[in-house]
Motif scaffolding. Structure first.
Motif, short mmCIF file in Angstrom:
data_model
loop_
_atom_site.label_atom_id
_atom_site.label_comp_id
_atom_site.label_asym_id
_atom_site.label_seq_id
_atom_site.Cartn_x
_atom_site.Cartn_y
_atom_site.Cartn_z
N ASN A 186 -2.60 3.59 3.70
CA ASN A 186 -2.25 4.97 4.05
C ASN A 186 -2.88 5.89 3.02
N SER A 187 -3.80 6.74 3.46
CA SER A 187 -4.48 7.66 2.54
C SER A 187 -3.87 9.06 2.57
N PHE A 188 -2.81 9.25 3.33
CA PHE A 188 -2.10 10.54 3.40
C PHE A 188 -3.06 11.68 3.76
N ASP A 189 -4.05 11.37 4.59
CA ASP A 189 -5.05 12.36 5.03
C ASP A 189 -5.84 12.95 3.87
N THR A 190 -6.03 12.17 2.80
CA THR A 190 -6.82 12.64 1.66
C THR A 190 -8.17 11.94 1.57
N SER A 191 -8.51 11.16 2.59
CA SER A 191 -9.77 10.41 2.57
C SER A 191 -10.71 10.92 3.65
N PRO A 192 -12.02 10.90 3.37
CA PRO A 192 -12.99 11.24 4.42
C PRO A 192 -13.11 10.12 5.45
N LEU A 193 -12.51 8.96 5.14
CA LEU A 193 -12.56 7.80 6.02
C LEU A 193 -11.22 7.59 6.69
N SER A 194 -11.20 6.94 7.81
CA SER A 194 -9.94 6.64 8.49
C SER A 194 -9.21 5.54 7.75
N ASP A 195 -7.90 5.47 7.93
CA ASP A 195 -7.11 4.41 7.30
C ASP A 195 -7.53 3.03 7.81
N ASP A 196 -7.90 2.94 9.07
CA ASP A 196 -8.39 1.67 9.61
C ASP A 196 -9.68 1.25 8.93
N PHE A 197 -10.54 2.21 8.64
CA PHE A 197 -11.80 1.94 7.95
C PHE A 197 -11.51 1.44 6.54
N LEU A 198 -10.59 2.11 5.85
CA LEU A 198 -10.23 1.68 4.50
C LEU A 198 -9.63 0.28 4.52
N ARG A 199 -8.82 0.01 5.54
CA ARG A 199 -8.22 -1.33 5.67
C ARG A 199 -9.30 -2.40 5.84
N SER A 200 -10.32 -2.10 6.61
CA SER A 200 -11.40 -3.07 6.81
C SER A 200 -12.15 -3.34 5.50
N ILE A 201 -12.29 -2.31 4.66
CA ILE A 201 -12.91 -2.48 3.34
C ILE A 201 -12.06 -3.40 2.47
N VAL A 202 -10.76 -3.17 2.50
CA VAL A 202 -9.84 -4.01 1.71
C VAL A 202 -9.95 -5.46 2.15
N LEU A 203 -9.96 -5.69 3.43
CA LEU A 203 -10.05 -7.06 3.95
C LEU A 203 -11.37 -7.72 3.56
N GLU A 204 -12.43 -6.94 3.47
CA GLU A 204 -13.74 -7.50 3.11
C GLU A 204 -13.82 -7.87 1.63
N LEU A 205 -13.22 -7.05 0.76
CA LEU A 205 -13.46 -7.19 -0.68
C LEU A 205 -12.36 -7.91 -1.46
N PHE A 206 -11.16 -8.01 -0.92
CA PHE A 206 -10.04 -8.53 -1.70
C PHE A 206 -9.43 -9.75 -1.02
N ASP A 207 -9.30 -10.83 -1.78
CA ASP A 207 -8.62 -12.03 -1.30
C ASP A 207 -7.14 -11.87 -1.62
N LEU A 208 -6.31 -11.85 -0.60
CA LEU A 208 -4.90 -11.50 -0.75
C LEU A 208 -3.96 -12.71 -0.70
N ARG A 209 -4.50 -13.91 -0.77
CA ARG A 209 -3.66 -15.09 -0.86
C ARG A 209 -3.07 -15.20 -2.27
N PRO A 210 -1.80 -15.63 -2.40
CA PRO A 210 -1.15 -15.66 -3.71
C PRO A 210 -1.96 -16.36 -4.80
N ALA A 211 -2.55 -17.52 -4.49
CA ALA A 211 -3.32 -18.24 -5.51
C ALA A 211 -4.52 -17.42 -5.97
N ALA A 212 -5.17 -16.71 -5.05
CA ALA A 212 -6.31 -15.87 -5.39
C ALA A 212 -5.87 -14.67 -6.24
N ILE A 213 -4.73 -14.11 -5.89
CA ILE A 213 -4.19 -12.98 -6.67
C ILE A 213 -3.88 -13.43 -8.09
N ILE A 214 -3.21 -14.58 -8.21
CA ILE A 214 -2.85 -15.10 -9.53
C ILE A 214 -4.09 -15.31 -10.38
#
Length: 389
Positions: free
Chosen positions: A319-347
């Protein structure tokens, strides 16, 4: 005619001697002691502090022996309480085998996946949120930053005897007026600090104003119109666990974003990093802070949801609170591409197997640049991903 929108935002913080924070500090000190002995320790430590008694309970699986009463006494001494005035009771058992199995052998692993990061499942279900804002260098809301700075300065003044006669318990609260989304002025400041009975009230007010408030508000000054309330109850001699029972996990807003962003409800302190209440909260903050640092949003909130025993999150939101030039869905796709969100990867990424957690127990879990989840190291990958997608 332009309408001026004034909004008031308030946040609080507490001193290290506040009963709830004392419990958080004990719980995280126990966690650190376990990780020093065994980096794969599983810890869920709860603490209650009341008059003359400290109770430590929970589930701990660690290959080394931990002297919990010794840890409790050390923390009491550090905070400013007399360890001899407290009896320590310990009620610890090992982690439930059912939970341990789900964590050690994730749903993905049981389905045949061989990736190293697929082997560890989330230690519980739940949603964790991370938040960041460009309004301060800490990427936190200004009222919370100032509230933390007040109690940190109070602790420094007590420990270094800069102000004589103040005692370990205390808290702060700051209200900032926002003009069209920007901090405009300090509306009110509340400081309550435990003190010796002999300390004169006017002397206390004068000392705190001169030695705490003026330094803290040097860059964002308050003025004659600001409501400044110091010990508004008048007398605060009896404090700490003798006056108010403390519990771990009862200062969640102090720990995170001052109530000015979402919170999934799970406590952080006393838990090892397989518990996503903690590790996912750190990862979500890391992502949100890097998104705002890359100027992909001025404010950002990241939500990560997990199921117990499953490695991959079941839901991800931005949620960018309408402060981003990109859509929240677009930002979410970037997050999914760049960050591994499995607990072992986070640790692994945030080095959450290291014993550093007692440093998070006071003044918020996101207030030190020394924590790995506060690092700003994703600027170029985020910018490049935004261009490429």
């Amino acid at each position: 005619m332009i309408e001026i929108a004034i909004k008031f935002l308030t946040a609080e913080s507490v001193c290290m001697g506040h009963p709830d924070k004392l419990c958080d500090l004990i719980a995280d000190s126990v966690l650190d002691a376990c990780l020093e002995k065994d980096m794969n320790s599983r810890v869920a430590c709860e603490v209650m502090a009341t008059k003359g008694k400290i109770i430590v309970a929970g589930e701990i699986t660690c290959s080394g022996r931990i002297d919990i009463p010794k840890i409790v006494r050390r923390v009491l001494r550090k905070v400013g309480y007399d360890p001899k005035a407290y009896k320590v009771a310990v009620f610890i058992q090992k982690q439930s085998p059912d939970i341990a199995t789900g964590v050690s052998y994730s749903l993905e692993a049981r389905d045949g996946k061989k990736d190293l990061y697929d082997q560890i499942g989330a230690g519980d279900q739940g949603t964790a949120y991370g938040y960041a804002t460009n309004e301060t260098k800490e990427a936190l809301p200004l009222p919370l930053v100032l509230a933390h700075q007040i109690v940190k300065r109070l602790d420094e003044c007590r420990q270094n005897k800069i102000i004589k006669g103040i005692l370990p318990d205390g808290k702060s609260q700051v209200t900032i007026a926002y003009d069209n989304g920007k901090p405009a002025w300090v509306e009110s400041i509340v400081v309550s600090v435990q003190h010796e009975e002999s300390l004169d009230y006017q002397t206390l007010v004068s000392e705190i104003t001169a030695k705490v408030l003026w330094p803290v508000f040097a860059d964002f000054p308050f003025n004659a119109q600001t409501k400044v309330l110091i010990n508004p109850s008048g007398r605060f001699v009896l404090g700490g666990p003798g006056a108010d029972t403390g519990l771990t996990g009862r200062k969640l807003m102090v720990d995170t974003y001052g109530g000015l962003a979402s919170h999934g409800g799970g406590a952080l302190s006393g838990k090892d990093a397989t518990k996503v209440d903690r590790s996912a909260a750190y990862m979500a903050r890391y992502i949100a802070k890097n998104l705002t640092n890359a100027r992909l949003a001025d404010r950002c909130e990241v939500g990560l949801s997990y199921a117990i025993g499953k490695a991959e999150p079941v839901a991800i939101s931005v949620n960018s609170f309408d402060t981003s030039p990109l859509s929240d869905d677009f930002l979410r796709s970037i997050v999914l591409e760049l960050f591994d969100l499995r607990p072992a990867a986070i640790i692994e990424r945030l080095k959450l197997y290291k014993p550093r957690f007692k440093d998070t127990a006071t003044y918020g879990h996101f207030s030190s640049a020394h924590f790995p989840w506060e690092e700003l190291d994703m600027y170029e990958p985020l910018v490049e991903a935004a261009k490429a997608l």
